[in-house]
Motif scaffolding. Sequence first.
Motif, mmCIF file in Angstrom:
data_model
loop_
_atom_site.group_PDB
_atom_site.id
_atom_site.type_symbol
_atom_site.label_atom_id
_atom_site.label_comp_id
_atom_site.label_asym_id
_atom_site.label_seq_id
_atom_site.Cartn_x
_atom_site.Cartn_y
_atom_site.Cartn_z
ATOM 1 N N PHE A 69 0.862 -1.169 0.000
ATOM 2 C CA PHE A 69 0.000 0.000 0.000
ATOM 3 C C PHE A 69 0.899 1.220 0.000
ATOM 4 O O PHE A 69 1.791 1.341 0.848
ATOM 5 C CB PHE A 69 -0.915 -0.005 1.231
ATOM 6 N N GLY A 70 0.695 2.103 -0.977
ATOM 7 C CA GLY A 70 1.536 3.280 -1.101
ATOM 8 C C GLY A 70 0.740 4.557 -0.965
ATOM 9 O O GLY A 70 -0.459 4.589 -1.261
ATOM 10 N N ASP A 71 1.417 5.625 -0.505
ATOM 11 C CA ASP A 71 0.769 6.934 -0.408
ATOM 12 C C ASP A 71 1.510 7.952 -1.272
ATOM 13 O O ASP A 71 2.542 7.647 -1.865
ATOM 14 C CB ASP A 71 0.657 7.391 1.052
ATOM 15 N N ARG A 72 0.984 9.156 -1.349
ATOM 16 C CA ARG A 72 1.537 10.199 -2.219
ATOM 17 C C ARG A 72 2.920 10.678 -1.771
ATOM 18 O O ARG A 72 3.648 11.262 -2.561
ATOM 19 C CB ARG A 72 0.593 11.396 -2.286
ATOM 20 N N ASP A 73 3.283 10.426 -0.525
ATOM 21 C CA ASP A 73 4.603 10.827 -0.035
ATOM 22 C C ASP A 73 5.677 9.801 -0.390
ATOM 23 O O ASP A 73 6.839 9.965 -0.022
ATOM 24 C CB ASP A 73 4.571 11.029 1.484
ATOM 25 N N GLY A 74 5.289 8.718 -1.067
ATOM 26 C CA GLY A 74 6.241 7.692 -1.447
ATOM 27 C C GLY A 74 6.423 6.594 -0.416
ATOM 28 O O GLY A 74 7.248 5.700 -0.587
ATOM 29 N N ASN A 75 5.662 6.652 0.667
ATOM 30 C CA ASN A 75 5.718 5.591 1.668
ATOM 31 C C ASN A 75 5.022 4.348 1.133
ATOM 32 O O ASN A 75 3.944 4.450 0.544
ATOM 33 C CB ASN A 75 5.030 6.022 2.965
ATOM 34 N N ASP A 128 6.148 4.506 -9.772
ATOM 35 C CA ASP A 128 5.743 4.756 -8.392
ATOM 36 C C ASP A 128 5.564 3.473 -7.574
ATOM 37 O O ASP A 128 5.317 3.545 -6.368
ATOM 38 C CB ASP A 128 4.430 5.568 -8.364
ATOM 39 N N LEU A 129 5.670 2.331 -8.214
ATOM 40 C CA LEU A 129 5.491 1.055 -7.514
ATOM 41 C C LEU A 129 6.784 0.615 -6.836
ATOM 42 O O LEU A 129 7.880 0.911 -7.315
ATOM 43 C CB LEU A 129 5.051 -0.025 -8.504
ATOM 44 N N PRO A 130 6.668 -0.109 -5.724
ATOM 45 C CA PRO A 130 7.870 -0.590 -5.053
ATOM 46 C C PRO A 130 8.558 -1.684 -5.872
ATOM 47 O O PRO A 130 7.910 -2.406 -6.633
ATOM 48 C CB PRO A 130 7.338 -1.167 -3.745
#
Length: 133
Positions: A69-75, A128-130
């Motif tokens: 699960f990702g957020d806009r801050d890159g976490n 943007d994906l890990p």
Amino acid sequence: MSILKTPGTIKNPPEQFAGDVWVDMLAYPMSEAQRAVMAKVRFAPGARTAWHHHARGQYLHVTEGVAYFGDRDGNVIEVKAGETLYTPPGEEHYHYASPKTFMEHIALLEGEDPKTSTVWLEHVEDKDLPTVE
């Protein structure tokens, strides 16, 4: 008491999901006073949602596989079967299945109008994906 009738498995639309993702509604409001919606969502390996957020937040309990699960801050948070993730109201995020395995989660959310409690945004770009080993 009653047993709920379910509409059956629905394939989620490509406007909101990349890859194959299916949903089974498990619970939904039975009166205007209720707002809770619960669904089982199954992702093929590497499938993901578009960016989105929820008016009143969301709980996601992973029942199979590994989710990111990702957020806009890159976490990015890795969540394994048996773990539950909470996203607060208004937090833009995405759900992503490991490219190696199917992933399933139970989603629980509520809103003033459950049909519009999720605001869908643009698709998540590959960059943007890990990176998953």
